[in-house]
Design an enzyme around this catalytic site. Structure first.
Site: not given
Ligand code: TTP
Ligand code: MG
Length: 382
Positions: A24, A124-125
């Site tokens: 993350d 974003d992960e």
């Protein structure tokens, strides 16, 4: 090797715990802004979605960790964030999704290279199944350190990684230490790791479920694990009740799997000097086309849309796109379109380019082209 030994090894492989990572990126949008303008580092940075109704109406998209110390976080009104930061030199910026998407695409490519199986979750992960390429948790720890190092040196961003025997545990582990954290949970530690956590940490437990569980006297994952599963099923239904029970015990069989096609493949790079010279721009852009096209082929994809980007000296982002009726994987078409779009852009705008980028989007799997019917309509198969 005897069939017997072979069989034993096979069973051992099947029985071996999986090793799953969740990567993350830290305060992602705000960190992207710090990267493109390092002078704001150290100040509270707040990225905002302005609604446009009044000057400050809208909500905070995210904030860096300096701003979070003042209580600023995703979702609060911009007006409230300004109040909390009124006595400090804070930076408020509008969201620039195009830019964050570019950064995200590049980072996801780095991460994908380290995974046996890869699953991107949002911008974003990503989950990485690294079972085959690691011999155990210690190698997984080394791999996680390598990934963090690569993302930092290649993209100048920090991330937090959780490592565990499944997605559920990896996700919670990644949240434990942030920013720039690395948390490992060995299979034998899963129970003790989960028990003290509030139920809200479990994926799927939102505010409403948290309230409902609280009325049942359940606040922690440990209390949930001890709670009668039949009663959970009565309250939440069979599917959700069983899920909550299993989750509280750290049981999660969900495989890490590629979701759908990526939305786009892109590359962006900085020119030696700011320019409006088409030849200089194309020199760089064609190299980017080659790299993007290689990725396209490597992933077995075809495209329908081509975009170009220009980042100006004042960091404003400009783009032009063209979408074709039929998908193709042709490099020449890509380059020709990039040239046309840059020509068009330069004729319409007075901007000097500092960074240039190219993107392919509207992607689909190449196989679809090989169906006789689609070929009949003249799609290229190369
Ligand atoms: P998150 O990963 O939830 O948050 P983050 O990366 O900003 O911070 P953390 O260090 O805790 O991981 O979300 C990723 C991005 O999604 C975030 O940078 C901005 C955006 N976002 C919103 O726009 N609104 C929201 O409510 C949330 C939670 C995120
Ligand atoms: Mg994040």
């Amino acid at each position: 090797m005897s069939i017997f030994t072979f069989g034993i090894l096979g069973v051992a492989l099947i029985l071996r715990d999986r090793i799953v990572m969740l990567v993350d990126l830290d305060y992602f949008f705000a960190q992207c802004e710090e990267r493109r303008n390092p002078s704001i580092k150290g100040k509270p940075v707040v990225v905002c979605v302005y609604s446009g109704r009044t000057e400050d109406s809208g909500a905070v998209s995210t904030a860096n960790y300096v701003a979070r110390k003042y209580g600023v976080k995703s979702g609060i009104p911009i007006v409230l964030a300004k109040k909390k930061l009124k006595d400090v030199d804070a930076v408020f910026l509008p969201v620039d999704k195009t830019f964050y998407r570019e950064v995200s695409d590049e980072i996801m490519e780095i991460l994908r290279g380290y995974a046996d199986r890869f699953e991107q979750m949002g911008i974003d992960e990503a989950y990485l199944d690294v079972t085959k390429r690691t011999k155990g948790i210690y190698q997984a720890e080394e791999l996680a350190e390598t990934i963090k190092g690569d993302v930092l040196t290649q993209q100048s961003l920090t991330c937090s990684i959780g490592v565990g025997p499944n997605k559920l545990v990896a996700k919670i582990a990644a949240d434990v230490q942030k920013p720039n954290g690395l948390t490992l949970v060995r299979p034998e530690e899963v129970q003790s790791f989960l028990l003290p956590l509030p139920v809200r940490r479990l994926v799927g437990v939102g505010r409403k479920t948290e309230k409902k569980l609280e009325t049942l006297g359940v606040r922690t994952v440990g209390q949930l694990a001890r709670f009668d599963v039949q009663k959970l099923i009565e309250v939440f239904g069979r599917k959700l009740g069983t899920y909550f029970h299993n989750a509280s015990l750290g049981i999660d069989e969900e495989p890490v799997q590629e979701r759908s096609e990526p939305e786009s493949v892109s590359r962006i790079s900085t020119l030696k000097e700011d320019t409006r010279d088409l030849a200089a721009i194309l020199d760089e852009a064609y190299m980017l086309c080659d790299a993007v096209h290689a990725k396209l082929l490597q992933r077995g994809l075809v495209y329908r849309s081509v975009s170009i980007y220009v980042v100006a000296g004042d960091l404003s982002v400009h783009s032009r796109s063209k979408t074709f009726e039929n998908p193709t994987s042709d490099l020449e078409t890509f380059k020709r379109t990039v040239k046309d779009l840059y020509e068009k852009f330069l004729s319409e705008s007075a901007v000097e380019a500092r960074r240039v980028g190219v993107k392919l989007s509207n992607l689909s799997k190449k196989e679809e082209l090989q169906k006789p019917l689609t070929n009949f309509f003249g799609f290229s198969n190369n």
